[in-house]
Every structure is written in C-alpha cells, then in structure tokens.
Design an enzyme around this catalytic site. Structure first.
Site, mmCIF file in Angstrom:
data_model
loop_
_atom_site.group_PDB
_atom_site.id
_atom_site.type_symbol
_atom_site.label_atom_id
_atom_site.label_comp_id
_atom_site.label_asym_id
_atom_site.label_seq_id
_atom_site.Cartn_x
_atom_site.Cartn_y
_atom_site.Cartn_z
ATOM 1 N N GLU A 196 0.833 -1.210 0.000
ATOM 2 C CA GLU A 196 0.000 0.000 0.000
ATOM 3 C C GLU A 196 0.864 1.254 0.000
ATOM 4 O OE1 GLU A 196 -1.128 -2.869 1.508
ATOM 5 O OE2 GLU A 196 -2.503 -2.866 -0.178
ATOM 6 N N ASN A 280 -0.654 -8.034 -3.464
ATOM 7 C CA ASN A 280 -1.267 -7.230 -4.522
ATOM 8 C C ASN A 280 -0.254 -6.384 -5.283
ATOM 9 O OD1 ASN A 280 -1.429 -5.643 -1.840
ATOM 10 N ND2 ASN A 280 -1.684 -4.050 -3.367
ATOM 11 N N ASP A 322 -7.602 -6.109 -4.995
ATOM 12 C CA ASP A 322 -6.730 -6.306 -3.829
ATOM 13 C C ASP A 322 -6.810 -7.723 -3.268
ATOM 14 O OD1 ASP A 322 -4.781 -5.533 -1.953
ATOM 15 O OD2 ASP A 322 -6.311 -5.151 -0.442
#
Lengths: 599, 160
Positions: A196, A280, A322
């Site tokens: 992220e 991801n 995701d």
C-alpha cells in the site's frame, strides 16, 4: 571400564553424526515438530497443517475445558500469530513495539526473559492495517523476531540475548514487516510488507549463524532479480521465458509494483522446496498499471539454498480488487484427485478460489470457490489457469472514478492470512473465512516514497441475503467442495487447530475460543476471552498434560472500524464498514489464555 | 468551490516555501469564518467535498476510521474538527504528530510531501467539516458531477 568406553564411543559417534548437520536447523525442527508435546513453528509443522496428534482433550471431554492460566502482554493493538512451545518454555510476542516474552511453564506465567527492541515510532503510521506481527520462529537454540521496522533479530532462546541483527528494508520508504520467518536448513527466510506504499516485494534468506544475506528473490523485475531460469522455471508446465515479469508492466511501474510477501511460508523437505505467495500489485487503481503485473498474486516454489524458482502460478493476473495471494499453502501427501495420487499443495486464496496443485510439478488440479457468494469470476480456466472475470465486476473495465458495486469477496478476501488446518483423520481442511462483499472505486494517485499509494476507496458489507460476516468451513480439497459450514456473526480472523481428539479449535472476533466436532462442525465448547481473537490457536503438553493456548487482542484489518460504533450504513471504507458493530462486543487488550481439562 | 480552489493554491505556496511551518501565514484564516467549505444542494454534496470523502477513505481512514469516526488507535476527526481550526488541521496534516509512551503507540505521519493528500487537503477538510458540523451523515455521499476544472486541477497537481 567397558561401559564407560562404550559411552564415550557413543558420544563420539553422535558428535560425528551431528557435525555435518549442525548447520541444518531443519533436521532439529523436523524432529521437534514430530513431537506433539511441543509447538515449534507458527503453523505447527513445515507442512503448515496446524495439526496436533494430541488427544487427551477430545470430542468427548472438550466441553469440560477450563482456563488454566492467563497472561497480559501489556500491549493494546492487534495480536496476530501465536505462542511457540519449546521444552518447558513458551515464547509469545506482541504487535509494535514487538516485545518477546519467554514464559516458564514450570511456574506458569513467570517471565524468564523479556526482549523489547528500540524502534523508531515513525514505523507505526506506515503499517497499513494495524501494527500486527505474526509471531516468532525457533531454530538452532535461537528465537527469530521480524520487527515492524524490518530488523530481523536472532535472540538466544535461553537468555534473550541478541546474537545478531539484519536489516531487511527501509521503513522510510514504507517497507515494514509483519510476517513470521521460517527457519530452513541453515537459513532464516523472511518476507516484507508495504504494497500500500508502493513497496517492491521480495523474499530474503539470511544465514542462521551470522545474519548475512544469502539470497533475495524479488516478486517483480528482471529475471536475475526474480531468481528464475527462463527456460527451466515453469508456469503450469510451460517455461516462463525471458523477461516474464518486465513484459507485463508498463514502464517502470514494477519498481513500485507491490507483490510483497507478508504471508506464510511452508516447506517440503523431500522435494526441498519452499512455498509462499505474493501480494497485490501496486496501486489499487488497475488503470495505472496495464498488463498482468507478474509476479504479483503468485505462488512460488523455490529452492531454499539459492532461492531459484522451480515453478510459479499467478492466481489473479492484473488484480483489480486487492486479492493478495499471500495465504498459506498446506502440504498434504497422497491425495487422490480424479483417480490419481498426488502430493499436493492446498491454498485458500483471498480471491475466493481454493486451489489444489501438484506441488512437485506445479500442475493445477482443482480450483473451486470456497464461498458460494464469490462472483467476480465465473471459474478458473484449467488450461490457462486464468480466472474468467465478469465484466460487471471488473474495476478496470468500469474505469477510474466509477464506483463498482456488489463485488464478492471484498478486498479482505474470502480468507485473509489467518491460517487454516488439516486433519489426516478426516482428510478435511478447516478454513476460517470472510463472507463480505464490497463496492470499489479506483482513482488516480501519485507515488511518493514512504507515503500511502492506495488509489481506491472501498465499502464493505455482508454478502447478499446474509446477516453474518464469516463462516468456519470444512473443505474437501480433492473434490473442491464445502463439507460443512458454520456461520459466524463476524469474519473468522483466527488461525485454526485440528487435533487427533477429533476436534477443531478457532477464535472469533468477539473473543470466543470455540471447539467444534471435526466430522460435523457441531459446537462442543466456547469460552469468551478478554478481547477479540485474531491470533492462532496452538496445543502442547507440560508434565504430561495437554493445554490449548491462544492470544486474544482485537485489531488488525478487522479492528480499523472498531471504535466507530453501530450504524446501519454500509458505505465506508475498507474493513471498517463491515465491522462497525464489533465495538459493541469487544475492546482492545493483549492477553494469552491457556486452557486445560480439570484435574 | 472557488474558496476551496484558492486555499489549495495558497497551501502549495507555503509548501514550496518551507515544508509547512509557514502555512499559518499562507492560509487565509479569515475566509473560513465567512463561508462553509462545502455545499449541499438537494441532498447532494459538491464534487470537491465528495473528492474529500474519497481521498479521506484512501489515505486517512485506516487510522481515523470510517466516516471520520476514529478507530481502535486513531482519534475521531469528526470530534477534532469541532475545536481544531483550519490552520491547526493543516499543520498536523503537513507535519504529523507523535504520542508514543508505555501506554500509547500512536503516531501520525507527515503528509506534507504526499500529493495524494496535499492536492486534496482542502477537499478532505471540506468533507470532514461537513461531517463535524453534522451537515453530512455517514457513508458515501450523493454528489454532483465532476467538473472539468476539477479534472484539470487533479492532473496538474498530481503531475499526470
């Protein structure tokens, strides 16, 4: 004279035998994991089955289980992972600041030593989903801790003294650590977190005695950094070819392309391969990264000595939801699938499909939905391995600034990292699952090192027609079918444990430790611990008596919405929307609870 | 709308000047007492306030919870903005804040160099202010269309 001579000879022989294997910690671990009186790795054994041969506590008497003793960790945030038991000592850990306690089982709860690292608090806000840690590892008389700030530290298991440290990443760039290392032979293998934040994922091996880096295998990038052989490394039986990763990214996006490795590693000593999955691709906005984004969302089978990949399998090419591929791969021998015997790997992916693969060849045998709510793909094409994506739920096809509604599962997956278990007695897998769907709206983001790089906003809510957010299921991995399914009000975010007592244990977000019948799923026992359970259950014996142990302490992704209070609104934000009412059931607090049968 | 845009420009001036500390001077504090930073017509918020909702839930909610309500470890901004001025809000967003002790492990990063936050810092403020004022409920707000000028502003600021 004679006996003494013999004794000396025996010692010499033992020493000689031991010498070549001194560096091979896995021989010690293999021996120890065969002893159900201890619990020597986070997943119970190299195969990741979290199965125990202990049966003192069984389906007949588990209803009488009581709390034997408990211990406060002194830390409030989410407690993932679980205790290790080596001989008479239990080792537990906490989320940031990542304290490790060695507890004396002869005097339950007495602290033999405590280790608390000094870490820059700047690492706290660059951890995406609470400051969790999935537990310490043991090997060669040392305890290995993968700190939040990516420092891997080796502690003397007896004294807590630091033997060596290694720095695995740079938190100022958003690189952090949450996963539990695995000791294989003379190496400690660790992954990283931070997709992220645009972190580039890798798996790295350190020398168990010195902490020197032995190899590093990236998830994305040029072949020499992936540690692949374009002609010999295969994807579903075919060589992956040159530049297999670079060809599937536009420009330099792979450098900030995610594919972090924050889940579990398992190991097959016969084939001498480690197995793990990558997370991801980065960002969450798929329009900003055209292509398959290899090798994010991929299972890797690698040689633990040099890191070279034998085979790969990408479960979710060009992720748009995701669906990290980091969940554990359980290794089970002699499973009959379509009339043929295979030594398999079983992997319950975030994307809602459960994969059964031949773990030697990487052949795909079964890929079926393990929650009927899964709708983003109709099926997995068994030739190409590609999920058949439904256009309505494709956040790429619908485009930036479009709120795509009703996607199942939600980003936290049909299952997240909480590890499943397998019982050789029933031949079934027991899986803690989420039953949550989402709206997903991607939008454009710019990359700045060390800053969030997300690119989508999410709303989560219970799957259609349901009033519950989780199920605890039993799964037949040969047929690809659910055998039984117990609904739970909230996602089951705790690692499960199956035992020879024909029972399966797991924890719930409200804080219950539950035991169910392995054959039927019937609930046989439940006890409410002080806080929600996102930790993993284990079992061991001490002085011949069987115990069950679990860390409670709600948090993690599930805890983000905890303080928000009850509301009927389903709109919101990642995990929070779905967990709004959880605060009516539980509050923070790290506690170890240990259970036993009455005397 | 206009005010939102102006504040955005004022902020960037201050950022380029000295990573945040001079923001007190650069932001026109007098303007905000006169005008709400959001508008709601027929139950629909303006695009910029909606943009604030989206960006909040991309960048901020993992600590500050859904709809600005706080989490197990981050304070509720719906409460904070009842007392925090725009200038104080900006100062904390740009420079971050730490409260780390035996009992607390709270820390907020400095977002001053993050375009995904700073390009939308006024949008986020407008959204949170609407929440804090009680003008906007929980969840995804109904909203007007994205104006061309917003698209241009976003791309110019993000560097696309």
């Amino acid at each position: 004279m004679r006996p003494s001579l013999l004794k000396s000879a025996a010692i010499v022989v033992a020493a000689t035998l031991a010498l070549p294997t001194v560096a091979l910690a896995n021989e010690e671990l293999l021996k120890m994991e065969g002893d159900p009186n201890q619990w020597v790795t986070q997943l119970g054994n190299y195969s990741g089955t979290r199965y125990s041969g202990l049966d003192q506590i069984n389906s007949e008497n588990v209803g009488d289980l009581q709390v034997a003793w408990s211990f406060s960790t002194g830390v409030l945030r989410g407690h993932e992972g679980g205790p290790l038991v080596i001989g008479d000592v239990m080792y537990i850990h906490t989320p940031f600041p990542n304290i490790v306690y060695a507890l004396d089982l002869n005097e339950p709860g007495k602290v033999i030593w405590k280790y608390e690292p000094r870490q820059d608090p700047d690492v706290i806000p660059v951890m995406c989903c609470d400051t969790v840690n999935r537990g310490v590892a043991y090997g060669n008389g040392m305890i290995f801790l993968n700190q939040a700030d990516t420092t891997l530290v080796a502690l003397d298991a007896k004294t807590g003294e630091v033997k060596w440290t290694a720095v695995n990443g740079d938190p100022t760039k958003g690189e952090t650590a949450t996963m539990s290392p695995l000791v294989v032979k003379d190496k400690v293998i660790v992954g990283n977190s931070g997709a992220e934040f645009g972190v580039r994922g890798h798996m790295t091996a350190y020398d168990i005695n010195t902490g020197e880096m032995a190899w590093r295998a990236y998830s994305t990038g040029p072949d020499e950094e992936l540690l692949v052989n374009p002609q010999e490394t295969t994807h579903l039986g075919e060589p992956i070819g040159e530049d297999s990763s670079l060809k599937t990214w536009e420009g330099d996006q792979w450098k900030i392309g995610g594919g972090t490795t924050w889940g579990w590693i398992t190991y097959d000593p016969e084939l001498d391969l480690i197995y793990y999955g990558t997370g991801n691709p980065s960002t969450w906005n798929p329009s900003q990264r055209p292509g398959d984004n290899r090798w994010s969302m991929t299972l890797f089978a690698r040689d633990p000595d040099d890191g070279m990949a034998k085979w790969v399998y990408q479960m979710t090419p060009h992720d748009e939801w995701d669906y990290d591929g980091v969940n554990e791969s359980l290794l089970v021998d002699d499973l009959e699938v379509n009339g043929e015997m295979h030594n398999v790997l079983v992997h319950f992916d975030r994307n809602g499909f459960a994969y059964t693969m031949d773990r030697e060849t990487g052949e795909l045998l079964v890929a079926e939905k393990y929650d009927p709510a899964v709708n983003w793909a109709t099926e997995v094409d068994m030739e190409t391995g590609r999920p058949q994506v439904v256009a309505e739920y494709s956040t790429d096809e619908q485009g930036e600034d479009t709120n795509v509604q009703g996607i199942c599962p939600a980003a936290l997956g049909t299952k997240d990292q909480q590890p499943s278990t397998y019982s050789p007695k029933t031949g079934l897998f027991y899986v803690p699952t989420n039953h949550v769907c989402m709206d997903y709206e991607p939008y454009r983001v710019a990359y700045t090192a060390g800053q969030p790089y997300v690119g989508a906003t999410l709303s989560m809510y219970p799957a259609p027609g349901g009033d519950h957010l989780g199920n605890f299921i039993a799964w037949d991995a040969a047929k690809g079918e659910i055998v039984w399914s117990n609904p739970e009000p909230f996602s089951v975010w705790s690692g499960a444990l199956a035992t020879a007592g024909d029972i399966v244990f797991y924890g719930t977000l409200e804080g219950y430790l539950k035991a169910v019948d392995a054959k039927t799923g019937e609930e046989l026992y439940s006890f409410r611990t002080p806080s929600g359970i996102i930790g993993n259950v284990n079992t061991y014996t001490h002085d011949g008596k069987q115990y069950i142990a679990v860390l409670s302490g709600v948090g993690g992704w599930a805890g983000i919405g905890l303080a928000a209070g009850l509301t009927e609104s389903t709109a919101g934000l990642g995990a929070v929307g779905a967990y709004q009412s959880l605060s009516n059931y539980t509050q923070l607090g790290g506690t170890l609870t240990v259970f036993a049968l009455p005397e | 709308m206009m005010r939102t845009y102006l504040l955005g420009r004022a902020l960037w001036l201050c950022l380029f000047a000295a990573a945040g500390f001079v923001c007190f001077d650069a932001a026109p504090a007098t303007a905000q007492e006169e005008e709400k930073p959001y508008s709601i017509t027929d139950g629909k918020v303006d695009w910029y306030t909606y943009s604030g909702y989206r960006r909040y839930h991309g960048e901020c909610h993992v600590c500050h919870g859904p709809d600005g309500l706080g989490s197990s470890f981050g304070p509720s901004l719906v409460n904070s903005l009842k007392t925090l001025s725009y200038d104080e809000y900006l100062e904390v967003v740009v420079n971050g804040r730490q409260n780390v002790s035996q009992a607390s492990h709270r820390a907020m990063p400095a977002f001053g160099m993050n375009p995904n936050v700073m390009c939308f810092v006024d949008d986020i403020y407008a959204y949170l202010k609407a929440r804090s004022d009680g003008a906007l409920g929980r969840g995804r707000p109904e909203h007007g269309p994205k104006p061309d000028e917003a698209r241009e502003r976003d791309n110019a600021c993000l560097g696309f």
